[in-house]
Design a protein around this motif. Structure first.
Motif, PDB file in Angstrom:
ATOM      1  N   PHE A   1      39.384  39.680  41.842  1.00 44.04           N
ATOM      2  CA  PHE A   1      38.371  40.535  41.520  1.00 44.04           C
ATOM      3  C   PHE A   1      37.058  40.055  42.361  1.00 44.04           C
ATOM      4  CE2 PHE A   1      34.881  42.373  39.082  1.00 44.04           C
ATOM      5  CZ  PHE A   1      34.499  43.477  39.703  1.00 44.04           C
TER       6      PHE A   1
ATOM      7  N   CYS B   1      32.923  49.788  42.660  1.00 45.79           N
ATOM      8  CA  CYS B   1      33.512  49.553  41.354  1.00 45.79           C
ATOM      9  C   CYS B   1      32.879  50.109  40.249  1.00 45.79           C
ATOM     10  CB  CYS B   1      33.727  47.852  41.186  1.00 45.79           C
ATOM     11  SG  CYS B   1      34.793  47.444  39.766  1.00 45.79           S
TER      12      CYS B   1
ATOM     13  N   VAL C   1      38.844  48.357  37.863  1.00 47.77           N
ATOM     14  CA  VAL C   1      39.688  47.044  37.829  1.00 47.77           C
ATOM     15  C   VAL C   1      39.927  46.433  36.445  1.00 47.77           C
ATOM     16  CG1 VAL C   1      39.617  44.445  38.798  1.00 47.77           C
ATOM     17  CG2 VAL C   1      38.521  46.436  40.149  1.00 47.77           C
TER      18      VAL C   1
END
Ligand code: GRF
Length: 212
Positions: free
Chosen positions: A15, A32, A6
Motif C-alpha cells: 500500500f 484512495c 485498498v
C-alpha cells in the motif's frame, strides 16, 4: 479519476508503494477513498491515517450472518464510490457478493509466479519456503484479477525474480517484495488508464499499448 479501496491485513508495504507512486505522479488520476482491514493494528491503517484516508476495520465476527457481512461492506464501498478494489496483503476471503459486484475490478498481489505456489496455505514465508524446497531457479510476483477461486483470476502483470543458491525464505521474500512494490502500482496505473480488458477463458488480461 479512479477511486480505489485498498484491503490489507498486515505491514502495508505494498500500500505504501502505491501511495508513493501516486504522490510522485507515477500513478495519476487515482484517489484512495477507503482502506479496509480485518486487523485493527494493521500497518496499512497507519499509512492511511497519515494520508487522511478513511479506514474501516471489518471482520466477519462483527456480523450475524455472511449476508450481513457482505452487505455492510458493499454499502461502505458504494458510499465511498470505490471503482476498484486492491487487495494488498489481504489475508481473508472476499465474500462472493463483493466479487460479483466488482467483477473484473479487483486486483490482488501474490508473491510467486501464479498459477504455481498459489492457493490455500500459500501466503507469507510459506510461499518462499515451498519455492526453495522445489529448487526452482526462478520465482516472482503476480498481480491478477480476483475471481471466486483463491489466487486464480487472469494475470495482469507477472515478473520473475531469480532464486539464488544462498537464499533463505526471508532473503527471497525481501527480493520478491521489492518486485511487488513495482508491479502493483504499475497494474493500478494500467487500470486507471483503461488499458486492461478481461477476455473470458483467457489466463491473462489483454493490455492495450499506450499508442493504441
Ligand atoms: C505481500 O507479499 C503480498 O504479496 C502478500 O502479502 C504480502 C503483504 O505485504 N499477498 P505488505 O503488507 O504489503 O507489506
Amino acid at each position: 479519476m479512479l477511486n480505489i479501496a485498498v484491503f490489507g491485513s498486515g505491514r502495508g508495504s505494498n500500500f505504501k508503494s502505491l501511495l508513493d507512486a501516486m504522490d510522485a505522479g507515477r500513478v495519476r488520476d487515482v484517489r484512495c477513498v477507503l482502506v479496509v482491514s480485518n486487523n485493527a493494528d494493521a500497518g496499512i491503517f497507519d499509512h492511511a491515517r497519515r494520508h487522511g484516508i478513511a479506514v474501516l476495520q471489518w471482520s466477519r465476527k462483527m456480523y450475524a450472518s455472511d449476508e450481513a457481512y457482505a452487505a455492510a461492506m458493499l454499502a461502505a464501498l458504494r458510499e465511498a464510490r470505490a471503482d476498484l478494489i486492491v487487495l494488498a496483503g489481504y489475508m481473508k476471503f472476499l465474500p462472493a457478493p463483493i466479487i460479483a459486484a466488482y467483477r473484473n475490478r479487483i486486483l490482488n498481489i501474490h508473491p510467486a509466479l501464479l498459477p504455481s505456489f498459489g492457493g490455500t496455505g500459500m501466503y507469507g514465508l510459506h510461499v518462499h519456503r515451498a519455492v526453495l524446497a522445489a529448487h526452482e531457479p526462478l520465482t516472482g510476483a503476480t498481480v491478477h484479477i480476483v475471481d471466486e477461486e483463491y489466487d486464480h483470476g487472469p494475470i495482469v502483470i507477472q515478473r520473475t525474480v531469480p532464486v539464488l543458491a544462498s537464499d533463505s525464505p526471508e532473503s527471497l521474500a525481501a527480493r520478491v517484495l521489492a518486485m511487488e512494490h513495482h508491479i502493483l502500482p504499475e497494474a493500478v496505473r494500467l487500470f486507471a488508464e483503461g488499458r486492461i480488458t478481461v477476455e473470458p477463458g483467457r489466463t491473462h488480461v489483454h493490455i492495450r499499448s499506450s499508442q493504441e
